[in-house]
Design a protein around this motif. Structure first.
Motif, PDB file in Angstrom:
ATOM      1  N   LEU A 126       0.826  -1.200   0.000  1.00 41.15           N
ATOM      2  CA  LEU A 126       0.000   0.000   0.000  1.00 41.15           C
ATOM      3  C   LEU A 126       0.864   1.254   0.000  1.00 41.15           C
ATOM      4  O   LEU A 126       0.569   2.232  -0.696  1.00 41.15           O
ATOM      5  CB  LEU A 126      -0.928  -0.013   1.220  1.00 41.15           C
ATOM      6  N   GLY A 127       1.949   1.225   0.769  1.00 41.71           N
ATOM      7  CA  GLY A 127       2.853   2.364   0.809  1.00 41.71           C
ATOM      8  C   GLY A 127       3.511   2.628  -0.531  1.00 41.71           C
ATOM      9  O   GLY A 127       3.614   3.778  -0.975  1.00 41.71           O
ATOM     10  N   LEU A 128       3.946   1.550  -1.211  1.00 41.31           N
ATOM     11  CA  LEU A 128       4.580   1.701  -2.525  1.00 41.31           C
ATOM     12  C   LEU A 128       3.589   2.255  -3.556  1.00 41.31           C
ATOM     13  O   LEU A 128       3.937   3.104  -4.375  1.00 41.31           O
ATOM     14  CB  LEU A 128       5.139   0.357  -2.991  1.00 41.31           C
ATOM     15  N   VAL A 129       2.348   1.762  -3.493  1.00 39.05           N
ATOM     16  CA  VAL A 129       1.316   2.262  -4.410  1.00 39.05           C
ATOM     17  C   VAL A 129       1.025   3.732  -4.111  1.00 39.05           C
ATOM     18  O   VAL A 129       0.917   4.560  -5.030  1.00 39.05           O
ATOM     19  CB  VAL A 129       0.030   1.422  -4.284  1.00 39.05           C
ATOM     20  N   ALA A 130       0.908   4.083  -2.838  1.00 35.55           N
ATOM     21  CA  ALA A 130       0.599   5.461  -2.458  1.00 35.55           C
ATOM     22  C   ALA A 130       1.704   6.419  -2.895  1.00 35.55           C
ATOM     23  O   ALA A 130       1.425   7.516  -3.395  1.00 35.55           O
ATOM     24  CB  ALA A 130       0.386   5.546  -0.942  1.00 35.55           C
ATOM     25  N   VAL A 131       2.955   6.020  -2.722  1.00 30.55           N
ATOM     26  CA  VAL A 131       4.074   6.868  -3.131  1.00 30.55           C
ATOM     27  C   VAL A 131       4.053   7.095  -4.640  1.00 30.55           C
ATOM     28  O   VAL A 131       4.292   8.204  -5.121  1.00 30.55           O
ATOM     29  CB  VAL A 131       5.419   6.237  -2.701  1.00 30.55           C
ATOM     30  N   SER A 132       3.737   6.046  -5.395  1.00 34.50           N
ATOM     31  CA  SER A 132       3.735   6.164  -6.860  1.00 34.50           C
ATOM     32  C   SER A 132       2.619   7.077  -7.365  1.00 34.50           C
ATOM     33  O   SER A 132       2.686   7.587  -8.479  1.00 34.50           O
ATOM     34  CB  SER A 132       3.601   4.772  -7.498  1.00 34.50           C
ATOM     35  N   MET A 133       1.583   7.275  -6.554  1.00 36.90           N
ATOM     36  CA  MET A 133       0.434   8.085  -6.976  1.00 36.90           C
ATOM     37  C   MET A 133       0.581   9.564  -6.635  1.00 36.90           C
ATOM     38  O   MET A 133      -0.260  10.375  -7.022  1.00 36.90           O
ATOM     39  CB  MET A 133      -0.848   7.531  -6.334  1.00 36.90           C
ATOM     40  N   ILE A 134       1.621   9.914  -5.888  1.00 35.45           N
ATOM     41  CA  ILE A 134       1.814  11.319  -5.514  1.00 35.45           C
ATOM     42  C   ILE A 134       2.357  12.085  -6.715  1.00 35.45           C
ATOM     43  O   ILE A 134       3.412  11.749  -7.259  1.00 35.45           O
ATOM     44  CB  ILE A 134       2.788  11.444  -4.325  1.00 35.45           C
ATOM     45  N   GLU A 135       1.639  13.090  -7.137  1.00 37.53           N
ATOM     46  CA  GLU A 135       2.039  13.857  -8.313  1.00 37.53           C
ATOM     47  C   GLU A 135       2.910  15.052  -7.925  1.00 37.53           C
ATOM     48  O   GLU A 135       2.724  15.656  -6.869  1.00 37.53           O
ATOM     49  CB  GLU A 135       0.798  14.354  -9.074  1.00 37.53           C
ATOM     50  N   GLY A 136       3.835  15.362  -8.796  1.00 40.23           N
ATOM     51  CA  GLY A 136       4.665  16.548  -8.593  1.00 40.23           C
ATOM     52  C   GLY A 136       5.791  16.365  -7.603  1.00 40.23           C
ATOM     53  O   GLY A 136       6.492  17.319  -7.266  1.00 40.23           O
ATOM     54  N   VAL A 137       5.987  15.130  -7.100  1.00 42.74           N
ATOM     55  CA  VAL A 137       7.062  14.857  -6.151  1.00 42.74           C
ATOM     56  C   VAL A 137       7.889  13.702  -6.685  1.00 42.74           C
ATOM     57  O   VAL A 137       7.357  12.627  -6.960  1.00 42.74           O
ATOM     58  CB  VAL A 137       6.511  14.491  -4.750  1.00 42.74           C
ATOM     59  N   ARG A 138       9.173  13.957  -6.839  1.00 42.75           N
ATOM     60  CA  ARG A 138      10.059  12.893  -7.297  1.00 42.75           C
ATOM     61  C   ARG A 138      10.583  12.138  -6.078  1.00 42.75           C
ATOM     62  O   ARG A 138      11.205  12.722  -5.190  1.00 42.75           O
ATOM     63  CB  ARG A 138      11.228  13.485  -8.086  1.00 42.75           C
ATOM     64  N   VAL A 139      10.323  10.836  -6.029  1.00 53.10           N
ATOM     65  CA  VAL A 139      10.659  10.040  -4.854  1.00 53.10           C
ATOM     66  C   VAL A 139      11.678   8.970  -5.236  1.00 53.10           C
ATOM     67  O   VAL A 139      11.463   8.206  -6.184  1.00 53.10           O
ATOM     68  CB  VAL A 139       9.397   9.367  -4.260  1.00 53.10           C
ATOM     69  N   ASP A 140      12.774   8.917  -4.485  1.00 53.67           N
ATOM     70  CA  ASP A 140      13.761   7.847  -4.652  1.00 53.67           C
ATOM     71  C   ASP A 140      13.381   6.712  -3.707  1.00 53.67           C
ATOM     72  O   ASP A 140      13.773   6.702  -2.532  1.00 53.67           O
ATOM     73  CB  ASP A 140      15.157   8.377  -4.338  1.00 53.67           C
ATOM     74  N   LEU A 141      12.580   5.772  -4.216  1.00 59.65           N
ATOM     75  CA  LEU A 141      12.082   4.695  -3.366  1.00 59.65           C
ATOM     76  C   LEU A 141      13.207   3.855  -2.769  1.00 59.65           C
ATOM     77  O   LEU A 141      13.108   3.380  -1.642  1.00 59.65           O
ATOM     78  CB  LEU A 141      11.141   3.787  -4.170  1.00 59.65           C
ATOM     79  N   GLU A 142      14.270   3.673  -3.535  1.00 61.76           N
ATOM     80  CA  GLU A 142      15.363   2.818  -3.057  1.00 61.76           C
ATOM     81  C   GLU A 142      15.961   3.363  -1.762  1.00 61.76           C
ATOM     82  O   GLU A 142      16.331   2.604  -0.872  1.00 61.76           O
ATOM     83  CB  GLU A 142      16.444   2.711  -4.134  1.00 61.76           C
TER      84      GLU A 142
END
Length: 264
Positions: free
Chosen positions: A96-112
């Motif tokens: 759920l956290g990975l899906v939620a992070v991917s849906m945030i617009e306008g923010v570049r996230v380094d998941l690693e």
């Protein structure tokens, strides 16, 4: 001195080890390994919450980790199958956290960096947060040590002594949430549970008292941090996984020496 990123990385890792390792002793004694895993996996959902609400990542992770730990505690008290419950929550929270992070617009996230840590990018501000959080966890454990130990060894004896096992469980829950929040920058959500469990398990054969085990665990966690960072620079490997790998090597050495210690 704090301008040197290597020094900051070392201090950050030691700060996390000093909080996580003694807390990990209670995780080992209570057989709560999966509990720590589920709470740490929920950290990614906290990252998504923080980014979406424009909050500090520490605040988002702390809120979600605490909520997850309280949910697990509440459901386990209703005699839901604990293993199945923790398995479902651990993997569901991470997904759920990975899906939620991917849906945030306008923010570049380094998941690693959130999954495996980014200890080499720790700033002086991060360092202050880590050591403040670690200090709070250590102070809480020292303050409640005897009550926590009694509730862990014998809930019935604790109740007879006027100690509430539920209250002590909530103390551990709070300490675990704070530890997850400060550790995510260092080793990442996937490896936090390892830093809770491995140093404590490594220290077990060498300790004759609970206090000695907690002390040895903190020393082993710090040694794993410094050894892992050295290995990361030497072999050009990721720092967070290198720290956990070093901890695993120390555990294997401890397991090999354990029969000799028993004979002695």
């Amino acid at each position: 001195m704090l301008d040197d990123f290597i020094v900051r990385a070392g201090l950050a890792g030691v700060g996390v080890a000093l909080a996580a390792a003694p807390l990990g002793c209670f995780v080992v004694w209570r057989r709560m390994a999966y509990f720590g895993d589920a709470t740490s996996h929920a950290a990614i959902l906290g990252v998504a919450l923080a980014l979406a609400a424009d909050l500090p990542v520490f605040a988002g992770v702390l809120a979600v980790a605490l909520a997850m730990a309280l949910i697990i505690t509440t459901l386990s008290e209703r005699q839901v199958s604990t293993d199945a419950l923790l398995g479902v929550l651990a993997h569901s929270a991470l997904a759920l956290g990975l899906v939620a992070v991917s849906m945030i617009e306008g923010v570049r996230v380094d998941l690693e960096s959130y999954l495996f840590g980014e200890i080499l990018a720790v700033t002086a501000t991060d360092l202050a947060v880590i050591w403040t959080g670690a200090g709070l966890v250590l102070a809480l454990l020292i303050w409640r040590w005897q009550a926590l130990l009694t509730a862990t060894l014998s809930p019935d004896l604790a109740s007879a002594s006027g100690i509430s096992p539920r209250r002590e469980q909530l103390v551990l829950t709070l300490a675990l949430a704070v530890t997850v929040a400060v550790a995510i920058k260092v080793v990442g959500a996937l490896l936090i549970a390892a830093m809770l469990i491995i140093p404590a398990a490594t220290a077990r054969p060498f300790a004759r008292t609970p206090e000695a085990m907690a002390t040895f665990a903190a020393l082993i966690g710090s040694l794993a941090t410094m050894g892992g960072l050295t290995g990361a620079f030497t072999f050009d490997t990721p720092a967070g996984p290198s720290i956990v790998t070093m901890a695993a090597v120390l555990f294997a050495s401890s397991a090999a020496l354990s029969p000799l210690l028993r004979r002695g």
